[in-house]
Design a protein around this motif. Sequence first.
Motif, PDB file in Angstrom:
ATOM      1  N   THR A  16       0.851  -1.193   0.000  1.00  0.00           N
ATOM      2  CA  THR A  16       0.000   0.000   0.000  1.00  0.00           C
ATOM      3  C   THR A  16       0.887   1.243   0.000  1.00  0.00           C
ATOM      4  O   THR A  16       0.823   2.059  -0.916  1.00  0.00           O
ATOM      5  CB  THR A  16      -0.949   0.002   1.213  1.00  0.00           C
ATOM      6  OG1 THR A  16      -1.811  -1.132   1.107  1.00  0.00           O
ATOM      7  CG2 THR A  16      -1.787   1.276   1.250  1.00  0.00           C
ATOM      8  N   THR A  93       3.389   8.271  -2.558  1.00  0.00           N
ATOM      9  CA  THR A  93       3.087   8.040  -1.142  1.00  0.00           C
ATOM     10  C   THR A  93       3.433   9.272  -0.317  1.00  0.00           C
ATOM     11  O   THR A  93       2.638   9.738   0.504  1.00  0.00           O
ATOM     12  CB  THR A  93       3.884   6.826  -0.615  1.00  0.00           C
ATOM     13  OG1 THR A  93       3.533   5.681  -1.370  1.00  0.00           O
ATOM     14  CG2 THR A  93       3.599   6.575   0.851  1.00  0.00           C
ATOM     15  N   VAL A 167      -7.040   2.534   4.086  1.00  0.00           N
ATOM     16  CA  VAL A 167      -6.524   2.366   2.732  1.00  0.00           C
ATOM     17  C   VAL A 167      -5.627   1.134   2.725  1.00  0.00           C
ATOM     18  O   VAL A 167      -4.656   1.077   3.482  1.00  0.00           O
ATOM     19  CB  VAL A 167      -5.711   3.610   2.291  1.00  0.00           C
ATOM     20  CG1 VAL A 167      -5.300   3.481   0.828  1.00  0.00           C
ATOM     21  CG2 VAL A 167      -6.493   4.887   2.539  1.00  0.00           C
ATOM     22  N   ASP A 169      -4.540  -2.905   0.468  1.00  0.00           N
ATOM     23  CA  ASP A 169      -4.465  -3.636  -0.799  1.00  0.00           C
ATOM     24  C   ASP A 169      -5.093  -5.022  -0.705  1.00  0.00           C
ATOM     25  O   ASP A 169      -5.366  -5.643  -1.724  1.00  0.00           O
ATOM     26  CB  ASP A 169      -2.995  -3.822  -1.221  1.00  0.00           C
ATOM     27  CG  ASP A 169      -2.270  -4.788  -0.290  1.00  0.00           C
ATOM     28  OD1 ASP A 169      -1.968  -4.391   0.847  1.00  0.00           O
ATOM     29  OD2 ASP A 169      -2.049  -5.944  -0.684  1.00  0.00           O
ATOM     30  N   LEU A 188      -6.276   0.235  -2.887  1.00  0.00           N
ATOM     31  CA  LEU A 188      -5.331   0.688  -3.911  1.00  0.00           C
ATOM     32  C   LEU A 188      -5.156  -0.460  -4.899  1.00  0.00           C
ATOM     33  O   LEU A 188      -4.629  -1.517  -4.549  1.00  0.00           O
ATOM     34  CB  LEU A 188      -3.988   1.053  -3.264  1.00  0.00           C
ATOM     35  CG  LEU A 188      -2.881   1.489  -4.224  1.00  0.00           C
ATOM     36  CD1 LEU A 188      -3.254   2.782  -4.950  1.00  0.00           C
ATOM     37  CD2 LEU A 188      -1.555   1.660  -3.477  1.00  0.00           C
ATOM     38  N   ASP A 215      -6.423   4.175  -7.939  1.00  0.00           N
ATOM     39  CA  ASP A 215      -5.245   3.685  -8.657  1.00  0.00           C
ATOM     40  C   ASP A 215      -3.972   4.354  -8.174  1.00  0.00           C
ATOM     41  O   ASP A 215      -2.876   3.946  -8.565  1.00  0.00           O
ATOM     42  CB  ASP A 215      -5.404   3.932 -10.164  1.00  0.00           C
ATOM     43  CG  ASP A 215      -6.475   3.026 -10.741  1.00  0.00           C
ATOM     44  OD1 ASP A 215      -6.465   1.825 -10.429  1.00  0.00           O
ATOM     45  OD2 ASP A 215      -7.341   3.534 -11.483  1.00  0.00           O
ATOM     46  N   ASN A 216      -4.128   5.413  -7.360  1.00  0.00           N
ATOM     47  CA  ASN A 216      -2.958   6.163  -6.919  1.00  0.00           C
ATOM     48  C   ASN A 216      -3.290   6.828  -5.579  1.00  0.00           C
ATOM     49  O   ASN A 216      -4.386   7.372  -5.418  1.00  0.00           O
ATOM     50  CB  ASN A 216      -2.621   7.238  -7.971  1.00  0.00           C
ATOM     51  CG  ASN A 216      -1.274   7.871  -7.704  1.00  0.00           C
ATOM     52  OD1 ASN A 216      -1.042   8.444  -6.646  1.00  0.00           O
ATOM     53  ND2 ASN A 216      -0.371   7.749  -8.673  1.00  0.00           N
ATOM     54  N   LEU A 217      -2.339   6.786  -4.650  1.00  0.00           N
ATOM     55  CA  LEU A 217      -2.607   7.356  -3.321  1.00  0.00           C
ATOM     56  C   LEU A 217      -2.860   8.858  -3.373  1.00  0.00           C
ATOM     57  O   LEU A 217      -3.498   9.411  -2.475  1.00  0.00           O
ATOM     58  CB  LEU A 217      -1.438   7.062  -2.372  1.00  0.00           C
ATOM     59  CG  LEU A 217      -1.205   5.593  -1.994  1.00  0.00           C
ATOM     60  CD1 LEU A 217      -0.041   5.485  -0.999  1.00  0.00           C
ATOM     61  CD2 LEU A 217      -2.457   4.963  -1.384  1.00  0.00           C
TER      62      LEU A 217
END
Length: 227
Positions: A16, A93, A167, A169, A188, A215-217
């Motif tokens: 993640t 990140t 959040v 995975d 994610l 798809d993106n933090l």
Amino acid sequence: MNGVRKICVAFDLDDTLFKEREYVKTGWRAVAEAYAHVTHMTAEELYELMSTAPDAFDALLALPEIQRAHIQIADFLTVYRAHRPTLTLPADTETALRQLTERGAAVAIITDGRTLTQRNKIEALGLDKLIPAENILISEEVGSDKLTPGPFECLMRRQPADRYYMVGDNPIKDFYHPNLLGWTSIMLRDRAGINVPSQSLDDKEPDYWPQIFIDNLTQLTELCLPL
Ligand SMILES: [Mg+2]
């Protein structure tokens, strides 16, 4: 109160906040360096052997010199789990954590694993500089893992907020208890297909599903704190 709602965004660590594959590679390097002297191969050659074998440690155990030295898989695991990894925090990140913090959100890590291993990753990534120490929850320290409500309830006690986000995975454990606790769960997506655990939802009950996919933090700031 001034009417501002406090937001807390908790992140899983492996796959993640960074790709666990990077940790696996640096762990194999540490094992290769620790045991090359026992074999006729260089550390680089041992690493190549591990990287290309179906199972990295089985490949080492098959070497005659390793067998003659009575080296066991537990010896490799000790080196692997204790090694100090060289890791780079992904730029996305860092951006996401900084933006969320700047807008007043509390950020946290909820991760399952050994204290030594997870702390080494967190320090190597510099996450201890971006996330307050009391908001870093490792299962071995908390005394319960994400298959229970324990670590999520622990964060709620330590970091009171009006709204919580998780959040992660991994649909096996990252979303089920947050869903039951009324958190917003966010997965994610592994677009590159390089995560260690599977993201398949096909065989999962709806309680295990995330409520939102990203798809993106860097999408989190607008999602959690829309202006
Ligand atoms: Mg994970």
